[in-house]
Design an enzyme around this catalytic site. Structure first.
Site, mmCIF file in Angstrom:
data_model
loop_
_atom_site.group_PDB
_atom_site.id
_atom_site.type_symbol
_atom_site.label_atom_id
_atom_site.label_comp_id
_atom_site.label_asym_id
_atom_site.label_seq_id
_atom_site.Cartn_x
_atom_site.Cartn_y
_atom_site.Cartn_z
ATOM 1 N N HIS B 265 -9.519 25.797 -70.609
ATOM 2 C CA HIS B 265 -10.158 25.437 -69.335
ATOM 3 C C HIS B 265 -10.974 26.625 -68.802
ATOM 4 C CE1 HIS B 265 -10.224 23.320 -65.353
ATOM 5 N NE2 HIS B 265 -10.324 24.553 -64.910
ATOM 6 N N GLU B 266 -10.344 27.770 -68.693
ATOM 7 C CA GLU B 266 -11.052 28.940 -68.152
ATOM 8 C C GLU B 266 -12.187 29.370 -69.079
ATOM 9 O OE1 GLU B 266 -10.449 29.434 -65.200
ATOM 10 O OE2 GLU B 266 -8.459 28.535 -65.004
ATOM 11 N N HIS B 269 -15.266 27.592 -68.081
ATOM 12 C CA HIS B 269 -15.917 28.297 -66.961
ATOM 13 C C HIS B 269 -16.662 29.538 -67.470
ATOM 14 C CE1 HIS B 269 -14.364 26.014 -63.589
ATOM 15 N NE2 HIS B 269 -13.097 26.240 -63.876
ATOM 16 N N GLU B 295 -16.774 23.058 -62.658
ATOM 17 C CA GLU B 295 -15.585 22.326 -63.092
ATOM 18 C C GLU B 295 -15.925 21.393 -64.264
ATOM 19 O OE1 GLU B 295 -12.888 23.400 -61.762
ATOM 20 O OE2 GLU B 295 -11.388 21.985 -62.535
#
Lengths: 496, 496
Positions: B265-266, B269, B295
């Site tokens: 997830h990170e 980003h 997001e």
């Protein structure tokens, strides 16, 4: 104190607190760049630091600052000293035209880059034109600061690193040390040759074990890891801020002493920062008293304490337990032979306690001549080699082991070198005063307990902040200004 | 373009580059505070960050900035957008009186502190007066921003997180999702109940192994560790700067999925930040397009890619090799059952992909009513529980599992929540468009190769910077503005 004067002083405190907070941010970004930053972050980091430095300079030369400084009044030992330091800092900042500051920064950055190649190739000619530019701009800087402060040009540069002592104080002290060394060095070598050879501890020394040991020893010296970190970096240093101090070291699985003694050295710096007066936080008077004072605090831990008979008696068994192997290698008297070995060499950062000042004396004389215009950059290698031969009886085989070895000049830091030896001398003087003032200090060290010494240092050095210049700090702490006799007495006792 | 107009624009670029460099310094200090700072550094860090924020605001509201903005002209898709964004940022900054900014920051900080205790004690009344103050100041802020931008007050807050989409767009989308969920959730639960039960992998999962795996997977997703770090922090996040991006996670030796999927997830980003247009670095137009866009990039990696059949086929054997034990637990179809498990629950951050939007829809409605003045803070717990029961058929047993669970409101962040679900929807829409545009995208994922997807995202999302608002970004990338049908189609395919 008038109301208006006090109001102006309070505004100044807010201005300087802001500048100090910017300085703290810069310190953290410097630590990050050295300890954890991925290489790809370097260019952006340069921009960030340049922006913060620029803003900080703008805050310092703001016309409102000058108005407040003209109006402000402050009484008492702390506020009075603080206001004087504010005035001085602003005078130094405004003395330098922005173009000169920027050109200097640029020339130093360019020179430093070329210096890395020149040192690797041991080719002084490659970097000479860059160094000439740096020296030219440093001379202009020195002249501007001299005009603003009334100091000589070289002293005005030196003051940027250590307030309260100048070349006129340093010169006779260094000359006397040269004379002392001429007699002491051969005698120390002779004495050493008669001792049984030291036993080298056999590695490997697991990095994890070294790390735990370094951390434990830093904690034992008084460093509170609630307000500190220990990390790794190529060049060990102490950075961060008083409430969040960051020390680094470098671990070599083949040898543990460099990391351990290095951590103790940086811990001395860190303890100074930690002990600065809270009530003066982010004010000029709340800062450390200068680089020589700072070096005295790292060397008092690394040289005076950590290599003392008392502390080695405590440390030896600890090392033996941590690393195992031949216990004889960790016997206190063997550690003493290993860590107090005198050896003439070309490299300053590898030098022992006795010969180290010779490296500094050489650099002091040469940089003073460079700034004074008596020595041309082109003549530096020759002057270096002549001076080195005169001081230590050896001629550097190449410039990499001569005038190219240190970053300082190539990075634009002139006037810094004396701090190393002034710090070593002050450390001996402070240690002697502490031993007299604190009964049982060595008995405590024999149990690894540095608290009695630290208490004394907190009161007489750390807690004084920047209230006093170097000589006055020593005078209040030890009853006299810098007295190299305490250092030579320590060396005589340890090496002769 | 006039010469004077261009000169003013160039000055503005320098002004905004300075503000951006200050922002980078703040980002690094935030990372440091979360990932490595010793606890004792917190107070000083607060001062440092406040100082940088204050200086940044001063640079933004400087009268010279307004003069340059009035004079500047800029053409072309990038410079034109950049100048418009500059004007907008300055208008937002100057709309807020300094006292309001400071009071807001202070009220949020006080409220956040009390919230931590209130949440621990599940006692809303304790924090209610603090939250009421935060809401009052947020309403004042919204009104001031509304006056400056012409947006509604809530939209003006929302714009601070995501430009280019407002409540009028969001409301029907969220209403439609509520209707979809009412039908889909029971069906998904039924279907799930018919599947064989998932096998839980048995730990412990050595942290070192997890760390290496996370690093490898982030690298495989395209993260270049020459420009990035992976560290640990209590609350995982992505921080840093485009050339030095810092992601964090938290390792649990008893379970590896949270860390691994969290890192992916990170990484999403981080890849966005890394892919921002270099030529626009430190300019408003060079920033990411907002929090919903951000997001979408984390969720496209975590949800669309990492839980896809194709990628699980690659990941399963890797996990089995890394952790050993029962290989059946790492079979792709078992991982699918584990990581695509639908379960109604009270806590947003633990929610699955299907029910997550319900958590967001509730918060969107409540925060809009709070800012609009239709809901009083005292009535929040009741309104929360009613809304939650209506959306997910469950009544929170206490406020800790209800309106006290998230930091956002207590920290003064109103208008942020919609970004989570807008991002999830955009991720599905972008993934669908990428699958159509890039042949072999899934075949590559089946070999753990995200490069084809990343190439498309770089071109259509990352490399666009902030040139386009949220809806226009989607329109240019996928041919249409936000279309929740792609998200519900994805959910239908995966869960029904």
């Amino acid at each position: 104190m008038t109301d208006a004067g006090n109001a102006a002083y309070q505004r100044l405190k807010a201005r300087f607190a802001r500048i100090a907070a910017l300085g703290e941010a810069q310190a953290m970004l410097h630590w990050d760049a050295s300890a954890v930053m991925p290489p790809g972050g370097a260019a952006a980091r340069g921009e960030q630091l340049a922006t913060l430095a620029g803003l900080s300079h703008e805050l310092m030369v703001d016309p409102g600052m000058a108005t407040d400084l003209a109006e402000a009044t402050a009484d008492g030992p702390w506020d009075g000293a603080n206001l004087a330091l504010m005035r001085h800092a602003q005078a130094r900042a405004t003395a330098l035209p922005t173009a000169l500051v920027e050109n200097s920064a640029r020339a130093s950055a360019a020179c430093e880059t070329v210096w890395r190649e020149a040192r690797a190739a041991s080719d002084f000619t490659r970097v000479a034109p860059y160094l000439a530019e740096v020296v030219k701009l440093q001379r202009e800087t020195a002249a501007a600061l001299s005009a603003a402060t009334g100091l000589s040009p070289y002293d005005a540069l030196m003051e940027g690193f250590q307030r309260g002592i100048g070349a006129a104080d340093v010169e006779p002290i260094f000359d006397a040390y040269e004379a002392f060394l001429r007699d002491a060095l051969p005698r120390a070598e002779e004495r050493q040759a008669r001792l049984p050879p030291a036993i080298e501890p056999q590695g490997p020394f697991a990095v994890e074990v070294q790390r735990a040991l370094c951390r434990e020893m830093a904690g034992r010296a008084g460093l509170d890891f609630n307000h500190a970190r220990l990390d790794e970096s190529l060049h060990p240093f102490c950075g961060g801020t008083p409430s969040d101090v960051r020390i680094t070291t470098r671990y070599d699985p083949a040898a543990f002493a460099q990391a351990l003694l290095g951590v103790l050295h940086e811990t001395g710096h860190a303890l100074y920062e930690r002990g600065l007066p809270d009530a003066q936080a982010r004010q000029p008077v709340g800062e450390a008293a200068g680089m020589a004072a700072h070096e005295s605090q790292s060397l008092i831990i690394e040289m005076q304490v950590s290599r003392s008979d008392a502390f080695l008696g405590f440390l030896g068994p600890k090392l033996s337990t941590a690393f195992g192997g031949d216990a004889a290698a960790y016997a206190p008297e063997n550690l003493a032979r290993l860590w107090r070995r005198v050896q003439r060499g070309f490299i300053r950062v590898e030098a022992d306690e006795l010969t180290y000042p010779a490296h500094v004396i050489l650099r002091f004389r040469l940089e003073r001549a460079l700034i004074g215009g008596e020595l041309a950059v082109a003549d530096l290698p020759g002057a270096w080699n002549d001076g080195f031969a005169r001081l230590l009886g050896l001629t550097p085989p190449d410039d990499a082991r001569g005038c190219l070895q240190d970053i300082h000049w190539y990075d634009g830091a002139f006037g810094y070198f004396p701090s190393y030896t002034l710090g070593a001398m002050a450390a001996a003087q402070l240690m002697r005063a502490a031993r007299i003032a604190v009964p049982g200090l060595d008995a405590a060290l024999a149990h690894g307990d540095m608290a009695p010494l630290l208490g004394w240092l907190r009161r007489h050095v750390h807690g004084q902040g920047s209230r006093l210049g170097f000589q006055d700090l020593l005078r209040e702490a030890t009853g006299k200004p810098l007295d190299p006799a305490d250092f030579t007495a320590h060396l005589t006792d340890r090496y002769l």
